[in-house]
Design a protein around this motif. Structure first.
Motif, PDB file in Angstrom:
ATOM      1  N   GLU A 623       0.826  -1.214   0.000  1.00  0.00           N
ATOM      2  CA  GLU A 623       0.000   0.000   0.000  1.00  0.00           C
ATOM      3  C   GLU A 623       0.857   1.260   0.000  1.00  0.00           C
ATOM      4  O   GLU A 623       0.505   2.265  -0.629  1.00  0.00           O
ATOM      5  CB  GLU A 623      -0.939  -0.024   1.203  1.00  0.00           C
ATOM      6  N   GLU A 624       1.984   1.210   0.701  1.00  0.00           N
ATOM      7  CA  GLU A 624       2.892   2.362   0.663  1.00  0.00           C
ATOM      8  C   GLU A 624       3.451   2.561  -0.742  1.00  0.00           C
ATOM      9  O   GLU A 624       3.574   3.685  -1.228  1.00  0.00           O
ATOM     10  CB  GLU A 624       4.030   2.174   1.669  1.00  0.00           C
ATOM     11  N   MET A 625       3.819   1.458  -1.400  1.00  0.00           N
ATOM     12  CA  MET A 625       4.343   1.553  -2.769  1.00  0.00           C
ATOM     13  C   MET A 625       3.280   2.102  -3.720  1.00  0.00           C
ATOM     14  O   MET A 625       3.569   2.933  -4.586  1.00  0.00           O
ATOM     15  CB  MET A 625       4.822   0.178  -3.241  1.00  0.00           C
ATOM     16  N   ILE A 626       2.051   1.642  -3.558  1.00  0.00           N
ATOM     17  CA  ILE A 626       0.966   2.103  -4.425  1.00  0.00           C
ATOM     18  C   ILE A 626       0.695   3.583  -4.182  1.00  0.00           C
ATOM     19  O   ILE A 626       0.402   4.340  -5.116  1.00  0.00           O
ATOM     20  CB  ILE A 626      -0.295   1.254  -4.187  1.00  0.00           C
ATOM     21  N   GLY A 627       0.789   4.019  -2.937  1.00  0.00           N
ATOM     22  CA  GLY A 627       0.608   5.430  -2.635  1.00  0.00           C
ATOM     23  C   GLY A 627       1.628   6.308  -3.348  1.00  0.00           C
ATOM     24  O   GLY A 627       1.332   7.438  -3.750  1.00  0.00           O
ATOM     25  N   TYR A 628       2.826   5.777  -3.524  1.00  0.00           N
ATOM     26  CA  TYR A 628       3.864   6.538  -4.228  1.00  0.00           C
ATOM     27  C   TYR A 628       3.686   6.443  -5.734  1.00  0.00           C
ATOM     28  O   TYR A 628       3.857   7.427  -6.461  1.00  0.00           O
ATOM     29  CB  TYR A 628       5.249   6.006  -3.831  1.00  0.00           C
TER      30      TYR A 628
END
Length: 682
Positions: A623-628
């Motif tokens: 989810e952190e990667m997708i947020g970026y």
């Protein structure tokens, strides 16, 4: 080449006529070094219609070169006509042991040959072993040597057998079979009638190996004589000269406590290794230089040797010294299979001395003893036992008794006296004064000269947080972007782009002066001929992160300690830089690099979490990667897989639809078939 034509054609008049023709013809030219070059169209035409004739000419030329003992050129010509077997046979006759080092021509031909073919020729296999030493697991190389030794034909010459023997012995010595290697050499010398003095270079090489084995098992007086006798005979080959000088320094002078003499021998060995162009042996010499400097208390030399060693190891994949390099550079890593036993023991001693807590030091000291006992060199074992005695003080006497027994196996009165002094807790430890000072100093964490945080914008000097002006901070960050000297012109252009050259350089000088004053340490920033650089002792977080990620990138699976390291790296990469750093245009590539590393580490940790059944942690990271980056398919795939593993198919479908809609809106494309298959959307 004209000599090839002369070798292939009995009529030298025809060669002269060809040379005269080249003077006038637009289709044929001749270079100053005698190489004929034909027009490409004419060349293609002749090759198409006269390929058989070309092969015949190449074969005759190769045969003539071989008769004249120009074996490397003969091998090249055989390769040109597609005959690898003939090329291997010709190259296998070249006496590479007489060369200063294997030439680029030799290495190029060798790399073109099939491995199975190479192993039929002892000389050829020996050179491949030379090139792979310290780069792969030594036991793997020893297995090859043992296999070849067992299958050698009875009619193989003593010299060809010797090519295999050399590496068999060396590989045995690196895994602790020192006495067995010495016995094998003595038997070989007896079988081949070698006396007390070497009569030729072949016997000189035997004396070198005997001296090397005896030095490592502590018989240093006898070893010194054999190595000194061997040096004039083997010194014609750079690697053998380097090995002999290195043994005289590291395995003899150092064991006697003659550290200055040892340093001179090692530096001469390093010169020979550099001339050879073989970086695996350059790394070997640098490792000995680093450990010798550390043992004798020469901090500046230790930093210099270990910094260059780190560069050589990382650039050239010399994995046998990777753990020692990490320990010497202050990194907490663990040995791998390719790490050499001696250098695991030495690295553990360095790590123990620099550990911030006694428990950690004790762990390293015990591991040093275990590696040293397996290596079976009494000098290294003696040092490791002393290290353990210092940190395992409840059993100090027991460890020092064992160290004394090891010292007595070395014919070095200075070492024996030093160990006795340590055991009796005297004030003067003789040749081991500097070594004991490292081990006995107060156990405080080693504070770097200067710490620069590129991930969070912090600056710490001698452990204290520093507040710098924006321009001073920018200058320090600019110097910390890479481990290299930054030209003054580049610094001036980055920090004062609106000023003319003179005004910008003047502003740079003023800012540098103020920065050094604020840091309170003139050594932190060094000035070279072309610009400025940070001192080797300065710690930059992004340098360490880059190094850690680079090392772990090749690991197929993460160990617990590696996972912990990568988690700490990820937390650092998640930091936000101060706004002023993000406004510097020249910092933008570094900002992108930090974010790319953050994504790479997150991907690795998420994949690792999934492999261990920790779907929730994998989902957090995804989810952190997708947020970026909402279009990051790998992150989306991890998120969908994690939801499915948690039994939440609805969330997995929502994740898929969100990704599909994002791709259509931003890139006008569909998700890949593999991600569709996860949710049955094909």
């Amino acid at each position: 080449k004209i000599e090839d034509l002369q070798a292939a054609l009995a009529d030298h008049g025809a060669v002269r006529a060809l040379a005269d023709f080249a003077k006038e013809s637009p289709f044929l030219t001749r270079t100053a070094d005698g190489v004929f070059s034909m027009h490409p169209l004419l060349s293609s035409l002749l090759l198409e219609h006269h390929e058989d004739r070309r092969r015949e000419v190449l074969a005759r030329a190769a045969e003539t070169h071989a008769q004249e003992k120009r074996y490397q050129r003969a091998a090249e010509l055989h390769l040109a006509r597609g005959d690898q077997a003939a090329a291997a046979q010709a190259l296998g006759r070249h006496e590479v042991i007489r060369d200063h080092a294997p030439s680029m021509q030799y290495a190029r031909i060798l790399s073109s040959l099939d491995r199975a073919l190479v192993q039929r020729y002892p000389r050829l296999w020996a050179v491949t072993a030379l090139l792979r030493m310290f780069c792969i697991d030594t036991e793997e190389l020893l297995d090859e040597a043992e296999s070849l030794w067992r299958t050698l034909s009875p009619d193989v010459t003593p010299l060809e057998r010797y090519y295999i023997l050399v590496f068999r012995i060396l590989f045995m010595s690196y895994i602790g079979l020192l006495e067995e290697a010495e016995e094998m050499l003595e038997r070989f010398a007896s079988e081949n009638g070698v006396g007390d003095e070497p009569k030729n270079y072949f016997e000189g090489y035997l004396f070198y190996l005997l001296g090397l084995m005896r030095a490592r098992i502590g018989d240093i007086d006898r070893a010194e004589r054999e190595l000194t006798i061997a040096l004039p005979l083997v010194g014609g080959m750079d690697i053998m000269a380097s090995g002999t000088l290195l043994a005289l320094g590291a395995d003899i002078a150092r064991v006697r406590g003659e550290f200055a003499v040892a340093r001179q021998f090692i530096d001469r060995a390093l010169e020979s290794a550099r001339r050879s162009g073989l970086f695996n042996f350059v790394a070997f010499d640098l490792a000995e230089g680093a450990f010798g400097s550390w043992l004798s208390g020469e901090d500046a030399a230790f930093v210099r040797y270990s910094a260059e060693l780190e560069d050589v190891v990382q650039r050239n994949g010399v994995r046998g010294f990777a753990y020692f390099t990490a320990a010497a550079r202050g990194r907490n890593e663990e040995p791998a299979d390719a790490d050499l036993l001696k250098w695991v023991a030495c690295g553990r001693m360095v790590a123990a001395a620099s550990a911030s807590q006694n428990a950690h030091a004790l762990k390293h000291a015990r591991a040093a003893v275990a590696a040293a006992q397996q290596y079976r060199s009494p000098f290294i074992e003696c040092l490791a036992l002393i290290t353990l005695g210092v940190f395992d003080y409840l059993h100090f006497d027991e460890h020092l008794t064992a160290a004394g027994e090891c010292a007595r196996r070395c014919s070095s009165p200075a070492l024996q006296a030093a160990v006795e002094a340590i055991a009796q807790r005297r004030a003067d430890y003789g040749m081991l004064n500097a070594f004991m000072a490292r081990l006995q100093r107060e156990r405080v964490e080693r504070v770097p000269l200067l710490e620069v945080g590129l991930t969070d914008g912090t600056v710490r000097c001698a452990g204290r947080a520093m507040t710098l002006s924006e321009r001073e901070h920018a200058l320090l960050v600019a110097l910390a972007l890479r481990r290299e000297t930054v030209p003054r012109a580049r610094l001036a252009d980055w920090l004062w782009p609106d000023l003319d050259d003179y005004a910008a350089r003047n502003s740079l000088s003023v800012c540098m002066h103020r920065l050094r004053q604020h840091l309170g340490n003139e050594q932190a920033i060094t000035r070279g001929k072309d610009g400025y650089a940070l001192h080797d002792d300065v710690r930059v977080d992004l340098w360490e992160i880059d190094r850690a990620v680079s090392v772990l990138r090749s690991r197929p699976a993460l160990a617990d300690s590696e996972r912990t390291l990568l988690e700490s790296v990820y937390e650092k990469l998640r930091n936000r830089r101060p706004d002023r750093m993000l406004q510097w245009e020249w910092f933008e590539p570094t900002e992108r690099r930090i974010n790319e590393l953050r994504l790479e580490v997150a991907h690795r940790l998420a994949a690792d979490a999934m492999s261990h059944g920790n779907a929730r942690r994998a989902l957090e990271l995804a989810e952190e990667m997708i947020g970026y980056d909402p279009c990051d398919e790998a992150a989306r795939q991890i998120a969908i897989t994690a939801y499915l593993a948690l039994g939440d198919r609805g969330a997995a479908m929502r994740q898929y639809r969100q990704y599909r809609d994002t791709l259509l809106a931003e890139l006008q494309c569909e998700p890949s078939d593999s991600i569709k298959a996860l949710v049955g959307a094909n």
